[in-house]
Design a protein around this motif. Structure first.
Motif, short mmCIF file in Angstrom:
data_model
loop_
_atom_site.label_atom_id
_atom_site.label_comp_id
_atom_site.label_asym_id
_atom_site.label_seq_id
_atom_site.Cartn_x
_atom_site.Cartn_y
_atom_site.Cartn_z
N SER A 77 0.84 -1.19 0.00
CA SER A 77 0.00 0.00 0.00
C SER A 77 0.88 1.24 0.00
N THR A 133 0.57 5.94 -0.16
CA THR A 133 -0.19 7.17 -0.31
C THR A 133 0.56 8.14 -1.21
N GLN A 170 0.90 11.90 -2.35
CA GLN A 170 0.58 13.19 -1.75
C GLN A 170 0.36 14.26 -2.81
N TYR A 183 -8.75 2.47 -4.93
CA TYR A 183 -8.22 3.74 -4.43
C TYR A 183 -9.14 4.31 -3.36
N ASN A 184 -8.54 5.15 -2.49
CA ASN A 184 -9.32 5.92 -1.53
C ASN A 184 -8.72 7.31 -1.40
N SER A 202 -9.05 11.33 0.85
CA SER A 202 -9.60 12.11 1.94
C SER A 202 -9.28 13.56 1.67
N PRO A 216 -4.69 13.68 -0.51
CA PRO A 216 -3.90 12.46 -0.72
C PRO A 216 -4.72 11.34 -1.34
N ARG A 241 -4.83 7.20 -1.70
CA ARG A 241 -4.36 5.98 -1.05
C ARG A 241 -4.59 4.79 -1.95
N GLU A 248 -4.57 0.80 -1.80
CA GLU A 248 -4.56 -0.37 -0.93
C GLU A 248 -4.36 -1.61 -1.79
#
Lengths: 115, 111
Positions: free
Chosen positions: A18, A20, A22, A64-65, A67, A75, A77, A79
């Motif tokens: 995983s 992230t 930025q 993908y995620n 926030s 960002p 993410r 997973e």
């Protein structure tokens, strides 16, 4: 102004890892976007946000995620990375819709390889 | 699903030639933008056209928005090697916060 900045510029991931990606903008834009661009192809929208605390799915959100806790940062993410996520990822931002057109400013991109 | 088709997909020409890139859709857009992307970089906005029939010029580049606001063209006069890159059109719709990006035209201009 630095505009839209993205880190890292390059990354190699193993399948299942995983990470992230930025993205930061210093233009006080309320709209932010994540796109992926596969070799020789156009841009596909992954997720977008119209303001802090608000996110929505784009065309290809699976795997993908995101926030959006602040106006500046958005960002992305990943997973359980898969080879299909090998791509170049671009973050973009734009100001509110009282301008003609949703004119977007892009970061330099993150080149991700999943092996 | 809204689509923006660009043609040609690839274009390889000699310095000094003229060329036209087309961006077509069956959907109506409130505005349309053109971006250029150089290798290893993000797309950079060239122009936004807003009014049907509008023509905008940026040095040797001429952009036109179709009367029905469904299509656009980019004409480059006397192309130079510095024009090399991926050209993307993008349409803004009335009721969403997203752009619809075209399929892209990759231009190579040889000295």
């Amino acid at each position: 102004n630095a505009g839209v900045t993205q880190t890292p510029k390059f990354r190699i991931l193993k399948i299942g890892q995983s990470m992230t990606l930025q993205c930061t903008q210093d233009m006080n834009h309320n709209y932010m976007y994540w796109y992926r661009q596969d070799p020789g192809m156009g841009l596909k929208l992954i997720y977008y946000s119209v303001g802090a605390g608000i996110t929505d799915k784009g065309e290809v959100p699976n795997g993908y995620n995101v926030s959006r806790s602040t106006t500046e940062d958005f960002p992305l993410r990943l997973e359980l990375a898969a080879p299909s996520q090998t791509s170049v990822y671009f973050c973009a931002s734009s100001s509110s819709r009282d301008r003609p057109g949703n004119e977007q400013y892009f970061g330099p991109g993150t080149r991700l390889t999943v092996t | 699903t809204q689509l923006l088709e660009q043609s040609p997909q690839f274009l390889s020409i000699q310095e000094g030639e003229n060329l036209t890139v087309y961006c077509n859709s069956s959907s109506v857009f409130s505005s349309l933008q053109w971006y250029r992307q150089e290798p290893g970089e993000g797309p950079v906005l060239l122009v936004t056209v807003v009014t049907g029939g509008e023509v905008k010029k940026l040095k040797r580049l001429t952009f036109q928005f179709g009367d029905a606001r469904k299509d656009s063209s980019l004409h480059i006069t006397a192309a130079q090697p510095g024009d090399t890159g991926l050209y993307l059109c993008a349409g803004d719709t009335y009721n969403t916060d997203k752009l619809i990006f075209g399929t892209g035209t990759r231009l190579q201009v040889f000295p």
